[in-house]
Design a protein around this motif. Sequence first.
Motif, PDB file in Angstrom:
ATOM      1  N   GLU A  11       0.854  -1.184   0.000  1.00  0.00           N
ATOM      2  CA  GLU A  11       0.000   0.000   0.000  1.00  0.00           C
ATOM      3  C   GLU A  11       0.890   1.234   0.000  1.00  0.00           C
ATOM      4  O   GLU A  11       2.055   1.191   0.401  1.00  0.00           O
ATOM      5  CB  GLU A  11      -0.923   0.020   1.213  1.00  0.00           C
ATOM      6  N   GLY A  12       0.316   2.359  -0.474  1.00  0.00           N
ATOM      7  CA  GLY A  12       1.076   3.597  -0.518  1.00  0.00           C
ATOM      8  C   GLY A  12       0.380   4.617  -1.377  1.00  0.00           C
ATOM      9  O   GLY A  12      -0.628   4.338  -2.038  1.00  0.00           O
ATOM     10  N   THR A  13       0.926   5.833  -1.375  1.00  0.00           N
ATOM     11  CA  THR A  13       0.357   6.905  -2.197  1.00  0.00           C
ATOM     12  C   THR A  13       0.920   6.814  -3.605  1.00  0.00           C
ATOM     13  O   THR A  13       1.762   5.964  -3.930  1.00  0.00           O
ATOM     14  CB  THR A  13       0.695   8.255  -1.573  1.00  0.00           C
ATOM     15  N   GLY A  63       1.405   4.807 -10.174  1.00  0.00           N
ATOM     16  CA  GLY A  63       0.826   6.017 -10.728  1.00  0.00           C
ATOM     17  C   GLY A  63      -0.441   6.431 -10.006  1.00  0.00           C
ATOM     18  O   GLY A  63      -0.983   5.686  -9.178  1.00  0.00           O
ATOM     19  N   PRO A  64      -0.941   7.625 -10.311  1.00  0.00           N
ATOM     20  CA  PRO A  64      -2.178   8.114  -9.690  1.00  0.00           C
ATOM     21  C   PRO A  64      -3.419   7.447 -10.265  1.00  0.00           C
ATOM     22  O   PRO A  64      -4.081   8.007 -11.148  1.00  0.00           O
ATOM     23  CB  PRO A  64      -2.143   9.606  -9.978  1.00  0.00           C
ATOM     24  N   ALA A  65      -3.760   6.266  -9.835  1.00  0.00           N
ATOM     25  CA  ALA A  65      -4.889   5.511 -10.370  1.00  0.00           C
ATOM     26  C   ALA A  65      -6.201   5.982  -9.746  1.00  0.00           C
ATOM     27  O   ALA A  65      -6.222   6.613  -8.691  1.00  0.00           O
ATOM     28  CB  ALA A  65      -4.676   4.023 -10.078  1.00  0.00           C
ATOM     29  N   LYS A  66      -7.298   5.650 -10.438  1.00  0.00           N
ATOM     30  CA  LYS A  66      -8.623   6.006  -9.935  1.00  0.00           C
ATOM     31  C   LYS A  66      -9.098   5.033  -8.859  1.00  0.00           C
ATOM     32  O   LYS A  66      -9.816   5.420  -7.947  1.00  0.00           O
ATOM     33  CB  LYS A  66      -9.628   6.041 -11.085  1.00  0.00           C
ATOM     34  N   ASP A  67      -8.748   3.778  -9.017  1.00  0.00           N
ATOM     35  CA  ASP A  67      -9.201   2.761  -8.053  1.00  0.00           C
ATOM     36  C   ASP A  67      -8.329   2.797  -6.802  1.00  0.00           C
ATOM     37  O   ASP A  67      -7.111   2.947  -6.884  1.00  0.00           O
ATOM     38  CB  ASP A  67      -9.132   1.365  -8.687  1.00  0.00           C
ATOM     39  N   ASP A  68      -8.988   2.595  -5.629  1.00  0.00           N
ATOM     40  CA  ASP A  68      -8.251   2.579  -4.372  1.00  0.00           C
ATOM     41  C   ASP A  68      -7.498   1.288  -4.172  1.00  0.00           C
ATOM     42  O   ASP A  68      -6.467   1.260  -3.514  1.00  0.00           O
ATOM     43  CB  ASP A  68      -9.220   2.784  -3.196  1.00  0.00           C
ATOM     44  N   LYS A  69      -7.992   0.203  -4.766  1.00  0.00           N
ATOM     45  CA  LYS A  69      -7.366  -1.101  -4.574  1.00  0.00           C
ATOM     46  C   LYS A  69      -7.534  -1.913  -5.856  1.00  0.00           C
ATOM     47  O   LYS A  69      -8.604  -1.915  -6.464  1.00  0.00           O
ATOM     48  CB  LYS A  69      -8.008  -1.842  -3.393  1.00  0.00           C
ATOM     49  N   GLY A  70      -6.454  -2.575  -6.269  1.00  0.00           N
ATOM     50  CA  GLY A  70      -6.545  -3.349  -7.507  1.00  0.00           C
ATOM     51  C   GLY A  70      -5.404  -4.345  -7.647  1.00  0.00           C
ATOM     52  O   GLY A  70      -4.496  -4.408  -6.814  1.00  0.00           O
ATOM     53  N   GLU A  71      -5.439  -5.100  -8.751  1.00  0.00           N
ATOM     54  CA  GLU A  71      -4.441  -6.139  -8.991  1.00  0.00           C
ATOM     55  C   GLU A  71      -3.227  -5.574  -9.717  1.00  0.00           C
ATOM     56  O   GLU A  71      -3.261  -4.457 -10.260  1.00  0.00           O
ATOM     57  CB  GLU A  71      -5.046  -7.274  -9.787  1.00  0.00           C
ATOM     58  N   ILE A  72      -2.191  -6.387  -9.758  1.00  0.00           N
ATOM     59  CA  ILE A  72      -0.961  -6.038 -10.481  1.00  0.00           C
ATOM     60  C   ILE A  72      -0.897  -6.980 -11.699  1.00  0.00           C
ATOM     61  O   ILE A  72      -0.769  -8.200 -11.548  1.00  0.00           O
ATOM     62  CB  ILE A  72       0.282  -6.226  -9.587  1.00  0.00           C
ATOM     63  N   ILE A  73      -1.038  -6.406 -12.891  1.00  0.00           N
ATOM     64  CA  ILE A  73      -1.087  -7.198 -14.135  1.00  0.00           C
ATOM     65  C   ILE A  73       0.200  -6.930 -14.926  1.00  0.00           C
ATOM     66  O   ILE A  73       0.512  -5.779 -15.263  1.00  0.00           O
ATOM     67  CB  ILE A  73      -2.321  -6.855 -14.978  1.00  0.00           C
ATOM     68  N   LYS A  80      -3.068  -1.444  -2.376  1.00  0.00           N
ATOM     69  CA  LYS A  80      -4.006  -0.436  -1.889  1.00  0.00           C
ATOM     70  C   LYS A  80      -3.392   0.935  -2.068  1.00  0.00           C
ATOM     71  O   LYS A  80      -2.327   1.224  -1.536  1.00  0.00           O
ATOM     72  CB  LYS A  80      -4.327  -0.657  -0.403  1.00  0.00           C
ATOM     73  N   LEU A  81      -4.099   1.776  -2.850  1.00  0.00           N
ATOM     74  CA  LEU A  81      -3.599   3.114  -3.146  1.00  0.00           C
ATOM     75  C   LEU A  81      -4.162   4.092  -2.107  1.00  0.00           C
ATOM     76  O   LEU A  81      -5.374   4.225  -1.952  1.00  0.00           O
ATOM     77  CB  LEU A  81      -4.030   3.538  -4.552  1.00  0.00           C
ATOM     78  N   LEU A  82      -3.281   4.800  -1.393  1.00  0.00           N
ATOM     79  CA  LEU A  82      -3.682   5.760  -0.373  1.00  0.00           C
ATOM     80  C   LEU A  82      -3.755   7.153  -0.958  1.00  0.00           C
ATOM     81  O   LEU A  82      -2.980   7.508  -1.845  1.00  0.00           O
ATOM     82  CB  LEU A  82      -2.686   5.748   0.801  1.00  0.00           C
ATOM     83  N   LYS A  83      -4.679   7.962  -0.439  1.00  0.00           N
ATOM     84  CA  LYS A  83      -4.795   9.330  -0.904  1.00  0.00           C
ATOM     85  C   LYS A  83      -3.682  10.169  -0.285  1.00  0.00           C
ATOM     86  O   LYS A  83      -3.456  10.130   0.921  1.00  0.00           O
ATOM     87  CB  LYS A  83      -6.144   9.927  -0.483  1.00  0.00           C
TER      88      LYS A  83
END
Length: 918
Positions: A17-19, A65-75, A91-94
């Motif tokens: 997780e991180g920004t 990168g600055p993604a729209k989704d807060d949490k997602g997979e790594i493809i 998990k992407l933090l604001k």
Amino acid sequence: MSRARPPPLVTGISPNEGTAWTKVTIRGENLGMGAADLIGLSICGHSCLLTAEWMSASKIVCRVGPAKDDKGEIIVTTKSGGNGTSTVSFKLLKPDKIGILDQSAVWVDEMNYYDMRTDRNKGISPLSLRPSNPLGIDIDKGKLLQTDMEQTFPGMSGDFTSENFSATWYLIENHSGTGFDQLRLAANNLKKQATKKNEGSLAYVKGGLSTFFEAQDALAAIHQKLESDGTEKVEGSMTQRLENVLNRASDTADTLFQEVLGRKDKADSTRNALNVLQRFKFLFNLPLNIERNIQKGDYDVVINDYEKAKSLFGNTEVPVFKKVYAEVEMRIGALRSLLLEKLLETPSTLHDQKRYIRYLSDLHAPGDPAWQCIYAQHKWILQLLQNCRDEFITGQRVGVGALDLDGDTRPSALRMSHTASLKRGGSLRTPRPSTWRFETPQQVQFVEKLSDVVIGQLPNFWKLWISYVNGSLFSETGEKSGQVERSKKNARQRQNDFKKMIEELTHRLVKLVRGALLPATLPPGELGLYGGWENKTELTGLWVTQVIHTVRCCHDALATLEIPNDLLQVIQDLLLDLRVHCLLVSLQHTTEDVKKLAEKEDWVVDNEGLTSLPAQFEQCVVQMLQSLTEPMETKPGEINVLQLDLAQDRASELCVVIMKAFISCMEQLSMKTDSDSSHTSVELASPNTFSSAQEEFSPTPEQRLLIILSNCQYLEKHTFINLAEHFEKHGFTGTEKITRASREAVRDLDQILFDAYIQRKSDPIVGSLEPGIYAGYFDWRDCQPPTGVRNYLKEALVSIITVHAEVFTISKELVPRILSKIVEAVAEEMCRLMHCVPSFSKNGAMQARLELWALRDVVACYLTADSNANFRQALEPLPQLHSGADKKSQEELLNTFKSGMQLQLTCFQPSSVQPVKR
């Protein structure tokens, strides 16, 4: 196409997780055969291929990168394996918004601080760079008018950048509808912000540690490259160009921030100017505000404003300020006078007194307001006590309902009830009307009134002094200050003065009570000031007991205040005198009650020959002793009254007087004549007749003597013993002396009554013997042979039987004593008559012997030594019988007499027959 390798599989990512722009390491299987084989990489739906760095087939490093989704997979996508899969997620933090003046270890997009500068909510200065939402939760503005908020919070503001910021105003204005959980989250956000601010540079260094390492590596690489080129000092070289670029960047940065810093300095100057204007506005409005707050009673606000103005303008040299400040001082002087007037006003509560003293102390009033208040209270309490006496003496107070202090609404938990009924004895006294409980004597009302004044006022007076001594008048928290120390110093200097005040109050209370109840204990010169109760009725023991109870309650109430015992000793002395007085008065009044018992004698005799009079007497004395239980009880610190020699001797004397008064009462009853009370002759031996005439029965004088004799015997054998036990039980000493004197008195009365009764009954019988013997000119020298007992002896025996019946009806125990005495009188008379005969013929001697034997045998049960001696002496003058025929003839005549009067003579035989029961 068939694939040469399996698709990529991501099995781990660190950190998870991180920004945005966080550097991550991706691990897995079949992640490509080389950098050229890696054709796609997305985290949370955002492509990160540009920052991807292929390390090996199982490891890739990139930045998120600055993604729209807060949490997602790594493809991961490769040429050789195609689109891959992932068993983990990120998990992407604001990111936190960073101001243009905040430190940052990485480059921040312009949007982050442009948003900050353009987000200008109402009430936030454009020059302020603080966040617009300090709580970090959604704002929910309520529909509240600005004017309403200003009236509710005068002088405050909802702007958190203002000096007069009110948190309550801010919450009502921006979060009136926010739930408790959201407010709790806001509190946590504030704690985090405070923690982050406190961490300072250390937190900044920790947060950008990886960036520092990267920059260090980059600078080390550049330094190595420059050393390898050797051109760091050549004009136009890369080193020179790099230095120029850095200098231009620094100048550009300074230019960028110069405008911002300039505007900030200008805003600070404006704010300072407004603060100065605000301070001056406070001074100009202060006189009017002082007047308004005094009218509202907000003295605390006035004092705070005055202290503030004094600290700001007390030593000012500006003429305008001097003029306004002088007006402020004038109004403060008027306030001091007003507060001092309220402080000395009576009655007043302890809370108000302390408050006014603090106010005057804070206003630096001259003198010692606390001591002035104590002195005024002392004089007021003294006046209240004296007014009580004056009101009762002049007759203004005539009822229990008039006992409350006019205007005194001060509550007191120690106040006693005035209408408590006296649940004590007194059934033998004159019947009282149904309202007697409420007809409280004036002296009792007066003492209760005095006690109310002392219990209602003295505790607050003492507490005020204690607060003055320990300094709590000026500091409730116990903090040391100049005022507290001055208060303690003044209290130490005035301890003796205050002690004299308490002594004066207690002495005034005691003297007023003594003047009402014990005037003889006051000096003659003080009777005019404290006496004046001569026209009032003297109190009974029961009312004096009530007074003792009231004074004890007053003493206990003062003792609970921890007033020194030496100051309360005068009340203890008063209690001792009241208890002695109660003892003596109770005994004296009991004597009067005992004297009235004669009026209650109904002459109804029980099976033991007693009337109710001895029981009434015993009950009267026992009730008196029970009524003395409370006053004679020795409380802590008191002296046992019955151990005082003077009281002990006086009490013993009065107890003897009570006993003798009852004996005198019985003597009066025995001496009553028929003219004193009409009576109906009743045959006491008939139960039916007795029961029918019981209520109207009035005994004959002889019956009255017998009844009183029976009562006297009961007194000696039972009543006096019972009373002695009661006296000892209640702590009386000298009971032996009391019992001895009582028995002597009752024995004297008993002997007098006994002699009177014997005289009344024996004289007629004895007087009838001589006329009966010589009736019909009987001559002992010339008479016929005896044919039986003559009638005179039968009549004498019938008279004795009548006495027996009368005595037996009243008291069986009196029969032997009375009949023995009557038999003695008859035997003595017979002896005298026989000795007066000059000579006896044979027939006369036989007749005399027959009659003497008959009389002696019939009353044999009641013969005494004197009676036997008289009968022997009576037989001595008679010639002896020598013939057996004469003796036989006499025995036959004697037996004939006994058998003929068998029924009448039954009463002279020993029997277990009980008196007739009624």
